[in-house]
Design a protein around this motif. Sequence first.
Motif, PDB file in Angstrom:
ATOM      1  N   SER A 180       0.475  -1.816   0.363  1.00  0.00           N
ATOM      2  CA  SER A 180       0.020  -0.105  -0.001  1.00  0.00           C
ATOM      3  C   SER A 180       0.861   1.246   0.386  1.00  0.00           C
ATOM      4  O   SER A 180       2.123   1.497   0.547  1.00  0.00           O
ATOM      5  CB  SER A 180      -0.617   0.050   1.344  1.00  0.00           C
ATOM      6  OG  SER A 180      -1.879   1.509   1.547  1.00  0.00           O
ATOM      7  N   ALA A 181       0.058   2.184  -0.532  1.00  0.00           N
ATOM      8  CA  ALA A 181       1.265   4.015  -0.058  1.00  0.00           C
ATOM      9  C   ALA A 181       1.033   4.035   0.461  1.00  0.00           C
ATOM     10  O   ALA A 181      -0.091   4.004   1.314  1.00  0.00           O
ATOM     11  CB  ALA A 181       0.070   4.552  -1.497  1.00  0.00           C
ATOM     12  N   ASP A 182       2.221   4.645   1.106  1.00  0.00           N
ATOM     13  CA  ASP A 182       1.606   5.926   2.888  1.00  0.00           C
ATOM     14  C   ASP A 182       2.450   6.910   2.560  1.00  0.00           C
ATOM     15  O   ASP A 182       2.509   7.528   1.027  1.00  0.00           O
ATOM     16  CB  ASP A 182       2.303   4.950   3.728  1.00  0.00           C
ATOM     17  CG  ASP A 182       4.000   5.278   3.327  1.00  0.00           C
ATOM     18  OD1 ASP A 182       4.626   5.507   2.550  1.00  0.00           O
ATOM     19  OD2 ASP A 182       5.162   3.902   3.515  1.00  0.00           O
ATOM     20  N   PHE A 183       2.296   7.237   3.471  1.00  0.00           N
ATOM     21  CA  PHE A 183       2.360   9.627   3.309  1.00  0.00           C
ATOM     22  C   PHE A 183       3.823   9.694   2.548  1.00  0.00           C
ATOM     23  O   PHE A 183       4.160  10.738   2.346  1.00  0.00           O
ATOM     24  CB  PHE A 183       2.772   9.822   3.876  1.00  0.00           C
ATOM     25  CG  PHE A 183       1.189  10.027   4.661  1.00  0.00           C
ATOM     26  CD1 PHE A 183      -0.052  10.845   3.877  1.00  0.00           C
ATOM     27  CD2 PHE A 183       1.334   8.744   5.948  1.00  0.00           C
ATOM     28  CE1 PHE A 183      -1.068  10.946   3.980  1.00  0.00           C
ATOM     29  CE2 PHE A 183      -0.468   9.398   5.889  1.00  0.00           C
ATOM     30  CZ  PHE A 183      -1.338  10.285   4.931  1.00  0.00           C
ATOM     31  N   THR A 184       4.715   8.229   2.336  1.00  0.00           N
ATOM     32  CA  THR A 184       6.429   9.256   1.460  1.00  0.00           C
ATOM     33  C   THR A 184       6.645   8.735   0.330  1.00  0.00           C
ATOM     34  O   THR A 184       7.257   9.009  -0.453  1.00  0.00           O
ATOM     35  CB  THR A 184       7.286   8.163   2.074  1.00  0.00           C
ATOM     36  OG1 THR A 184       7.308   6.964   2.171  1.00  0.00           O
ATOM     37  CG2 THR A 184       7.229   8.175   4.246  1.00  0.00           C
ATOM     38  N   THR A 185       5.138   8.403   0.062  1.00  0.00           N
ATOM     39  CA  THR A 185       5.513   7.541  -1.139  1.00  0.00           C
ATOM     40  C   THR A 185       3.501   8.004  -2.244  1.00  0.00           C
ATOM     41  O   THR A 185       2.764   7.152  -2.380  1.00  0.00           O
ATOM     42  CB  THR A 185       5.211   6.022  -1.336  1.00  0.00           C
ATOM     43  OG1 THR A 185       4.288   5.403  -0.695  1.00  0.00           O
ATOM     44  CG2 THR A 185       6.344   5.529  -1.073  1.00  0.00           C
ATOM     45  N   PRO A 186       3.531   9.298  -2.534  1.00  0.00           N
ATOM     46  CA  PRO A 186       2.357   9.941  -3.069  1.00  0.00           C
ATOM     47  C   PRO A 186       2.031   9.729  -3.825  1.00  0.00           C
ATOM     48  O   PRO A 186       0.951   9.197  -4.443  1.00  0.00           O
ATOM     49  CB  PRO A 186       2.333  11.333  -2.763  1.00  0.00           C
ATOM     50  CG  PRO A 186       3.902  11.700  -2.355  1.00  0.00           C
ATOM     51  CD  PRO A 186       4.664  10.252  -2.030  1.00  0.00           C
ATOM     52  N   CYS A 187       3.068   8.799  -4.899  1.00  0.00           N
ATOM     53  CA  CYS A 187       2.628   8.524  -6.429  1.00  0.00           C
ATOM     54  C   CYS A 187       2.309   7.553  -6.210  1.00  0.00           C
ATOM     55  O   CYS A 187       1.845   6.802  -6.861  1.00  0.00           O
ATOM     56  CB  CYS A 187       3.738   8.347  -7.060  1.00  0.00           C
ATOM     57  SG  CYS A 187       4.147  10.460  -8.073  1.00  0.00           S
ATOM     58  N   LEU A 188       2.453   6.330  -5.285  1.00  0.00           N
ATOM     59  CA  LEU A 188       1.785   5.097  -5.428  1.00  0.00           C
ATOM     60  C   LEU A 188       1.406   5.239  -4.916  1.00  0.00           C
ATOM     61  O   LEU A 188       0.137   4.197  -5.774  1.00  0.00           O
ATOM     62  CB  LEU A 188       2.831   4.109  -4.635  1.00  0.00           C
ATOM     63  CG  LEU A 188       2.834   2.723  -4.366  1.00  0.00           C
ATOM     64  CD1 LEU A 188       3.098   2.031  -5.796  1.00  0.00           C
ATOM     65  CD2 LEU A 188       3.356   2.091  -2.711  1.00  0.00           C
ATOM     66  N   LEU A 189      -0.470   5.964  -4.389  1.00  0.00           N
ATOM     67  CA  LEU A 189      -1.208   6.284  -4.398  1.00  0.00           C
ATOM     68  C   LEU A 189      -1.516   6.173  -5.372  1.00  0.00           C
ATOM     69  O   LEU A 189      -2.894   5.465  -6.141  1.00  0.00           O
ATOM     70  CB  LEU A 189      -1.251   7.318  -3.805  1.00  0.00           C
ATOM     71  CG  LEU A 189      -2.856   7.353  -3.316  1.00  0.00           C
ATOM     72  CD1 LEU A 189      -3.987   7.132  -2.807  1.00  0.00           C
ATOM     73  CD2 LEU A 189      -2.807   9.237  -2.317  1.00  0.00           C
ATOM     74  N   TYR A 190      -1.743   7.137  -6.401  1.00  0.00           N
ATOM     75  CA  TYR A 190      -1.901   7.363  -7.628  1.00  0.00           C
ATOM     76  C   TYR A 190      -2.174   5.970  -8.802  1.00  0.00           C
ATOM     77  O   TYR A 190      -2.442   5.245  -9.034  1.00  0.00           O
ATOM     78  CB  TYR A 190      -1.279   8.443  -8.974  1.00  0.00           C
ATOM     79  CG  TYR A 190      -1.782   8.492 -10.395  1.00  0.00           C
ATOM     80  CD1 TYR A 190      -2.404   8.846 -10.300  1.00  0.00           C
ATOM     81  CD2 TYR A 190      -0.571   7.635 -10.875  1.00  0.00           C
ATOM     82  CE1 TYR A 190      -2.757   8.620 -12.500  1.00  0.00           C
ATOM     83  CE2 TYR A 190      -0.014   8.358 -11.974  1.00  0.00           C
ATOM     84  CZ  TYR A 190      -2.002   7.869 -12.751  1.00  0.00           C
ATOM     85  OH  TYR A 190      -1.576   7.711 -14.196  1.00  0.00           O
ATOM     86  N   GLU A 191      -0.039   5.656  -8.253  1.00  0.00           N
ATOM     87  CA  GLU A 191      -0.500   4.218  -9.786  1.00  0.00           C
ATOM     88  C   GLU A 191      -0.965   2.967  -9.097  1.00  0.00           C
ATOM     89  O   GLU A 191      -1.836   2.233 -10.055  1.00  0.00           O
ATOM     90  CB  GLU A 191       1.009   3.736  -8.948  1.00  0.00           C
ATOM     91  CG  GLU A 191       2.113   5.172 -10.188  1.00  0.00           C
ATOM     92  CD  GLU A 191       3.508   4.136 -10.610  1.00  0.00           C
ATOM     93  OE1 GLU A 191       3.517   3.204 -10.463  1.00  0.00           O
ATOM     94  OE2 GLU A 191       4.626   4.858 -10.413  1.00  0.00           O
ATOM     95  N   ASN A 192      -1.608   2.539  -7.698  1.00  0.00           N
ATOM     96  CA  ASN A 192      -2.452   1.199  -6.895  1.00  0.00           C
ATOM     97  C   ASN A 192      -3.800   1.223  -7.536  1.00  0.00           C
ATOM     98  O   ASN A 192      -4.024   0.808  -7.758  1.00  0.00           O
ATOM     99  CB  ASN A 192      -1.621   1.934  -5.484  1.00  0.00           C
ATOM    100  CG  ASN A 192      -0.238   0.591  -5.171  1.00  0.00           C
ATOM    101  OD1 ASN A 192      -0.064  -0.173  -6.521  1.00  0.00           O
ATOM    102  ND2 ASN A 192       0.012   0.988  -4.275  1.00  0.00           N
TER     103      ASN A 192
END
Length: 366
Positions: free
Chosen positions: A307-319
């Motif tokens: 899961s994305a967390d606050f250190t990986t905001p682009c992963l929020l979008y990608e996932n």
Amino acid sequence: MKYFSLLPALILAARVIAFPSHASLAGLSEQELDEIIPTLEIREPAQPPGPPEDTSAKLVNDKDHPWKPLRPGDIRGPCPGLNTLASHGYLPRNGVATPAQIINAVQEGFNMDNSVALFATYEAHLMVGNLLTDLLSIGRKTPLTGPDLPPPANIGGLRDASMTRGDAFFGNNDEFNEELFQQFIDYSNRFGGGYYNLTVAAELRFKRIQDSIATNPEFNFVSPRFFAAYGESVAPNNFFVDGRKDDGHLDMDAARGFFQFGRMPDGFFRPNGTKGNAGLDDVVRAHPVQPGRNLGRVNSYTHDPTSADFTTPCLLYENFANKTVTALYPNPKGQLRRAIKANLHFLFLAINRTVGCAEVFPYGRD
Ligand code: HEM
Ligand SMILES: *[C@@H]1O[C@H](CO)[C@@H](O)[C@H](O)[C@H]1NC(C)=O
Ligand SMILES: *[C@@H]1O[C@H](CO)[C@@H](O)[C@H](O)[C@H]1NC(C)=O
Ligand SMILES: *[C@@H]1O[C@H](CO)[C@@H](O)[C@H](O)[C@H]1NC(C)=O
Ligand SMILES: *[C@@H]1O[C@H](CO)[C@@H](O)[C@H](O)[C@H]1NC(C)=O
């Protein structure tokens, strides 16, 4: 015995005739889509509205936008911001709107930042909206007379650990819960001197997570819910405080108005200037929690490293694009596929402006 074989066809026909223009097409079979799509009034996704020029504090509970009680069939949901905009006529009062109407309404009524508004709106639209009619509803019929949204609306326990709504596992995630609101007041008394401020936001956010871990075997707190929950915790400070005061301290009468009745205080001014997620970092820092879920039993909360967390905001979008949307729409065709891609691009424009990410194309580039 022969007529029994008619039953599935009859059920399908009833579902098609009754299919609401705002309900999601996610998860429907090709046969169902073939039946439903011809009954829909199809609209191209409108371009996302830009930011407004005037972001001053001003009277928004004005004579053109009076609060009105619900009429039978009006839809309200778990978001006190959208409920309020509908009940004051900034959104259609029936609770069904286009993404562009929602973006314009949150900007006009609450001065919400354009990128934040776009991200929240297209995320919601992709998950629960009808991408062919370009309509989504802000919840379900009130009082709840039956499901108005198909199941994907709750995929992945998206709505767990709200402040004033119970987890979907307990049956009613849409409606205001007085017991939870009493806790909201109690925390505001204990940590905010009678007001909801950022200290209260941090303590209550943590408390709601701990409660869900201890009571909801299906508690799901991974991205995107992980991000949304923290944003929602600071929304009352940022948006529900009168713009002439603008100090992030919300009193309990105003809070009840917004959360329970979707109602602005008399003479309410929107915030002074655009607001997004101010204060979110403080809430996160007070009690850091990793994204994760319970494993089918209470007190089994386990970190999900994918899961994305606050250190990986682009992963929020990608996932969200690669996994959440493709799970809802594994193999869309034709105009539905084009509409999904258009909405994914609008979502990307919002995150690209705030964080700067590489665009992903789970349905191809062309
Ligand atoms: C931009 C479009 C928006 C969308 C699509 C949206 C959507 C949602 C959804 C789906 C929830 C429920 C999550 C849950 O079950 O806990 C929610 C909660 C919430 N929203 Fe919104 N929202 C939007 C804008 C706003 C605005 C403008 C405000 C404030 C003016 C706001 C304030 C809140 C608050 C405070 C909660 C938390 C409710 C609680 O925890 O009890 N939202 N929103
Ligand atoms: C919230 O209010 C309490 C009580 O007045 C105060 O101690 C605390 O510092 C306030 N928090 C913030 C972030 O202002
Ligand atoms: C909004 O903020 C500006 C700049 O800080 C200030 O001049 C103005 O008086 C404020 N408006 C209100 C209604 O408080
Ligand atoms: C994304 O952001 C970058 C950096 O600001 C910009 O150069 C690029 O044009 C943006 N992409 C789109 C599609 O807007
Ligand atoms: C998403 O899919 C793209 C290919 O379309 C890939 O490059 C990217 O690494 C994927 N990201 C995640 C987080 O799965």
